[in-house]
Design an enzyme around this catalytic site. Structure first.
Site, PDB file in Angstrom:
ATOM      1  CE  LYS A   1      -1.409   2.647   3.013  1.00 42.94           C
ATOM      2  NZ  LYS A   1      -1.128   3.851   2.192  1.00 42.94           N
TER       3      LYS A   1
ATOM      4  CD  GLU B   1      14.436   2.580   7.798  1.00 34.51           C
ATOM      5  OE1 GLU B   1      15.059   3.224   8.644  1.00 34.51           O
ATOM      6  OE2 GLU B   1      14.730   1.423   7.449  1.00 34.51           O
TER       7      GLU B   1
ATOM      8  CB  CYS C   1      13.684   9.687   7.779  1.00 31.17           C
ATOM      9  SG  CYS C   1      14.193   8.509   6.545  1.00 31.17           S
TER      10      CYS C   1
ATOM     11  CD  GLU D   1      11.166  13.274  10.906  1.00 31.78           C
ATOM     12  OE1 GLU D   1      10.114  12.739  11.299  1.00 31.78           O
ATOM     13  OE2 GLU D   1      11.968  12.702  10.155  1.00 31.78           O
TER      14      GLU D   1
HETATM   15  P1  ADP Z   1       3.916  11.039   6.925  1.00 36.90           P
HETATM   16  O1  ADP Z   1       3.449  11.818   8.104  1.00 36.90           O
HETATM   17  O2  ADP Z   1       5.350  11.159   6.654  1.00 36.90           O
HETATM   18  O3  ADP Z   1       3.033  11.133   5.718  1.00 36.90           O
HETATM   19  P2  ADP Z   1       2.648   8.589   7.639  1.00 36.90           P
HETATM   20  O4  ADP Z   1       3.156   7.661   8.673  1.00 36.90           O
HETATM   21  O5  ADP Z   1       1.366   9.275   7.896  1.00 36.90           O
HETATM   22  O6  ADP Z   1       3.849   9.552   7.387  1.00 36.90           O
HETATM   23  O7  ADP Z   1       2.535   7.876   6.227  1.00 36.90           O
HETATM   24  C1  ADP Z   1       3.409   6.879   5.790  1.00 36.90           C
HETATM   25  C2  ADP Z   1       2.617   5.739   5.215  1.00 36.90           C
HETATM   26  O8  ADP Z   1       1.785   5.220   6.242  1.00 36.90           O
HETATM   27  C3  ADP Z   1       1.667   6.126   4.079  1.00 36.90           C
HETATM   28  O9  ADP Z   1       1.585   5.071   3.142  1.00 36.90           O
HETATM   29  C4  ADP Z   1       0.346   6.293   4.799  1.00 36.90           C
HETATM   30  O10 ADP Z   1      -0.753   6.093   3.947  1.00 36.90           O
HETATM   31  C5  ADP Z   1       0.445   5.181   5.820  1.00 36.90           C
HETATM   32  N1  ADP Z   1      -0.436   5.326   6.971  1.00 36.90           N
HETATM   33  C6  ADP Z   1      -0.813   6.453   7.619  1.00 36.90           C
HETATM   34  N2  ADP Z   1      -1.661   6.162   8.631  1.00 36.90           N
HETATM   35  C7  ADP Z   1      -1.806   4.810   8.638  1.00 36.90           C
HETATM   36  C8  ADP Z   1      -2.550   3.875   9.443  1.00 36.90           C
HETATM   37  N3  ADP Z   1      -3.294   4.270  10.461  1.00 36.90           N
HETATM   38  N4  ADP Z   1      -2.459   2.558   9.132  1.00 36.90           N
HETATM   39  C9  ADP Z   1      -1.677   2.145   8.108  1.00 36.90           C
HETATM   40  N5  ADP Z   1      -0.971   2.953   7.324  1.00 36.90           N
HETATM   41  C10 ADP Z   1      -1.026   4.275   7.576  1.00 36.90           C
END
Ligand code: ADP
Length: 484
Positions: A177, A253, A287, A388
Site C-alpha cells: 500500500k 523505518e 528522515c 522532526e
Molecule cells: P507522513 O506523516 O510522513 O506522511 P505517515 O506515517 O502518515 O507519514 O505515512 C506513511 C505511510 O503510512 C503512508 O503510506 C500512509 O498512507 C500510511 N499510513 C498512515 N496512517 C496509517 C494507518 N493508520 N495505518 C496504516 N498505514 C497508515
C-alpha cells in the site's frame, strides 16, 4: 506537463482492477494543485483479495530456485533503467521534486532490484557441531511468508523497491500500500513488475485514500506474516502494537532528527557545502535530514556565511524547470508544521539568518513552497530542537567541547542518521562509536546505497533495509536436529 491523464487501477493477482466499490481518488501535484490523475480507491475487501492472492502465490514462488527468482529481479532492474526518464517525470509531477533528483531516485531504486537479484543466491544456511556423536544440526533460512508493505511519499519509488526486492529475493510474496499522496509512482513500478513477468499474486498493489482500514486489514489477517513500514514514528508505533497481537514480524523505518556536527578543525566552507546539500535534499523531506546543526563556536561565523551564501542561490519552483533545487512541501499540514516551528523558535530567541516565510510570488502560492530558511542560536527549549521538521529549515547551534556535543547530539528520542565533520581520525572514530544513530556520515553526506544497511536506533525504527541485513528481514531461521 501532463504525464498521466487516466484512471489508474490496482494490481491484484496479476490483473489491473478497479476498487471493489468502483470509487477513485484524485492525485494532485503539490507544486500547483493541478490534478495529475485518478487512482482506484481500495478498501478492506481489496486488501483481503490481495492478501489471498499473495498467500496463494507464495507456495510456488518460495519453491522456485534462487536463480529463477533472481532472473525476475534482473529483468525488473533492466526495465526500470530502460524507462528511467518516464518514471522520473511521473515522480516529479506527482511528488514535486526536481527532475534531477527524481532521476537520482530511479537509479537508487533500481539498485535494490540489482543488488537483491544477486543476494537471492546467497541465502546461506549452516551446519553446527552437535553435542552428541549421533546428532547433526543443520540451519535453514526460509521466507517468512506473505509480506504487507506500507510506503511513504517522500521517496515514492525507491522505498517500494527497497522492500519488494529483498522480499521477493527471499521467496516472500508481497501486498503493497503506497502513500495516498503518491500512488501513481507505485502504479508505474508495478507496471515494471508486470512487464518483468513476475507471476500473478507475487506482487500486489492496493491504492487507497484512507490508509487506516488497509493497515488494519494487513495487521489483523493472520495470513500476513510480516509488516514492513516506512513513515512516521506515530503510525509505526500503532502498527507495531497491533502486530504484536499475532506476533507478526515487523520492520519499521521511522522518523529522525539528525545531528550534523562540525568541529573546529573542519573546513567550515566544505562542511557548509555538505550541510546545505543534505539539509535541502528533497526540500528537507527526508528522515536523514539534519535537524540540528552543531557548529564549534570558533567557526560559527564563517560556516554561516558560506551556508547563507549557498542558500541564497537556491531557486524554488516546479521540478520541471531548470535550475530549481527546492520543490514544494507535500501538503498544507506540512507547511503549517514548518511555519509553527519557525515561529516558535523566533519567539524563544532564535536569530533568523534568511528565509522564514512561505513563498508566494511567481505562482508559487498555488503550491506548498517555503523559503529555504536558516536559524541561528537555536536552543533545547524550541520545538525544532526536538521535533522532526521535514521541511527546508536549518537550525544552527554553537558548541564548545566534544563531550558536550556528543551528549547534545544523543539527547533525542530518534536515532537514524548523524553527520560529523572533522579531519581528526581519533575524534571521528570516537564520535562514530559514541553516537547512538544507525547511520553515521563522517565527512560524508551520503552514507546510503543498496549494498549498505539503512535503519535507525531508538524510536527511529526496527530492522535494516539494504545490504545483507535487508534480506535477513524476510527470512526465518529453522534448525534441524538429526539423529543419525
Ligand atoms: P507522513 O506523516 O510522513 O506522511 P505517515 O506515517 O502518515 O507519514 O505515512 C506513511 C505511510 O503510512 C503512508 O503510506 C500512509 O498512507 C500510511 N499510513 C498512515 N496512517 C496509517 C494507518 N493508520 N495505518 C496504516 N498505514 C497508515
Amino acid at each position: 506537463m501532463k504525464v498521466h491523464d487516466f484512471i489508474s487501477k490496482m494490481y491484484i493477482n496479476g490483473q489491473w482492477v478497479n476498487a471493489n466499490d468502483g470509487s477513485t481518488f484524485d492525485v494532485l501535484n503539490p507544486s500547483n494543485g493541478d490534478k495529475v490523475g485518478e487512482v482506484a480507491n481500495g478498501d478492506r475487501n481489496d486488501a483481503q483479495k490481495a492478501i489471498h492472492a499473495a498467500r496463494h502465490a507464495f507456495d510456488r514462488w518460495s519453491c522456485l530456485t534462487a536463480y529463477q527468482r533472481s532472473e525476475y529481479l534482473y529483468k525488473a532492474y533492466q526495465l526500470m533503467m530502460e524507462h528511467r526518464e518516464h518514471l522520473a517525470r511521473v515522480m516529479t509531477e506527482e511528488q514535486g521534486k526536481p527532475l534531477k533528483a527524481s532521476r537520482g531516485e530511479i537509479q537508487y531504486g533500481a539498485d535494490f532490484l540489482l543488488w537483491y537479484a544477486e543476494e537471492a543466491k546467497r541465502i546461506y544456511g549452516e551446519t553446527i557441531p552437535a553435542p552428541r556423536s549421533d546428532q547433526r544440526f543443520i540451519v535453514l533460512r526460509q521466507p517468512v511468508g506473505v509480506v504487507a508493505a506500507i510506503t511513504p511519499w517522500n521517496y515514492p519509488m525507491s522505498m517500494i523497491t527497497r522492500k519488494v526486492a529483498p522480499a521477493l529475493a527471499a521467496g516472500c510474496t508481497v501486498v503493497l500500500k503506497p502513500s495516498e499522496a503518491t500512488p501513481l509512482c507505485a502504479v508505474e513500478i508495478f507496471k515494471i513488475f508486470e512487464k518483468a513477468g513476475i507471476p500473478a499474486g507475487v506482487v500486489n498493489l492496493v491504492t487507497a485514500s484512507d490508509p487506516a482500514p488497509i493497515g488494519e486489514t494487513f495487521i489483523t489477517n493472520p495470513l500476513v506474516r510480516k509488516i514492513t513500514f516506512t513513515g512516521s514514528t506515530e503510525v509505526g508505533k500503532i502498527l507495531a502494537k497491533k502486530a504484536a497481537e499475532q506476533v507478526k514480524h515487523v520492520s519499521l523505518e521511522l522518523g529522525g532528527h539528525a545531528p550534523f556536527i562540525v568541529f573546529d578543525d573542519a573546513d567550515p566552507v566544505y562542511a557548509a557545502k555538505g550541510a546545505v546539500l543534505i539539509k535541502f535534499l528533497n526540500t528537507g523531506q527526508a528522515c536523514i535530514s539534519p535537524n540540528r546543526i552543531f557548529v564549534h563556536r570558533s567557526i560559527v561565523d564563517p560556516f554561516i556565511k558560506e551556508f547563507k551564501n549557498r542558500v541564497s542561490g537556491m531557486r524554488a519552483g516546479s521540478g520541471f524547470e531548470n535550475g530549481v533545487s527546492i520543490g514544494p512541501l507535500v501538503n498544507s499540514a506540512a507547511l503549517e508544521k514548518v511555519e509553527r516551528q519557525v515561529a516558535d523558535a523566533l519567539d524563544k530567541g532564535a536569530t533568523l539568518v534568511c528565509g522564514g516565510h512561505r513563498l508566494m510570488d511567481n505562482n508559487l502560492d498555488k503550491g506548498y513552497f517555503y523559503a529555504p530558511t536558516v536559524l541561528n542560536d537555536v536552543t533545547p527549549e524550541m520545538l525544532i530542537y526536538r521535533q522532526e521538521t521535514f521541511g527546508p529549515v536549518a537550525p544552527i547551534i554553537a558548541f564548545d567541547t566534544q563531550e558536550e556535543v556528543l551528549e547534545m547530539a544523543n539527547d533525542t528520542i530518534y536515532g537514524l542518521a548523524a553527520y560529523v565533520y572533522t579531519p581528526n581520525l581519533s575524534r571521528a572514530m570516537r564520535m562514530f562509536e559514541g553516537l547512538r544513530f544507525g547511520i553515521i556520515g563522517i565527512n560524508d553526506i551520503n552514507p546510503t546505497a543498496a549494498a549498505a544497511p539503512f535503519g535507525g536506533m531508538k524510536e527511529s525504527g526496527l530492522g535494516r533495509e539494504g545490504g545483507r541485513e535487508g534480506i535477513a528481514e524476510y527470512l526465518e531461521t529453522k534448525l534441524g536436529g538429526f539423529s543419525v
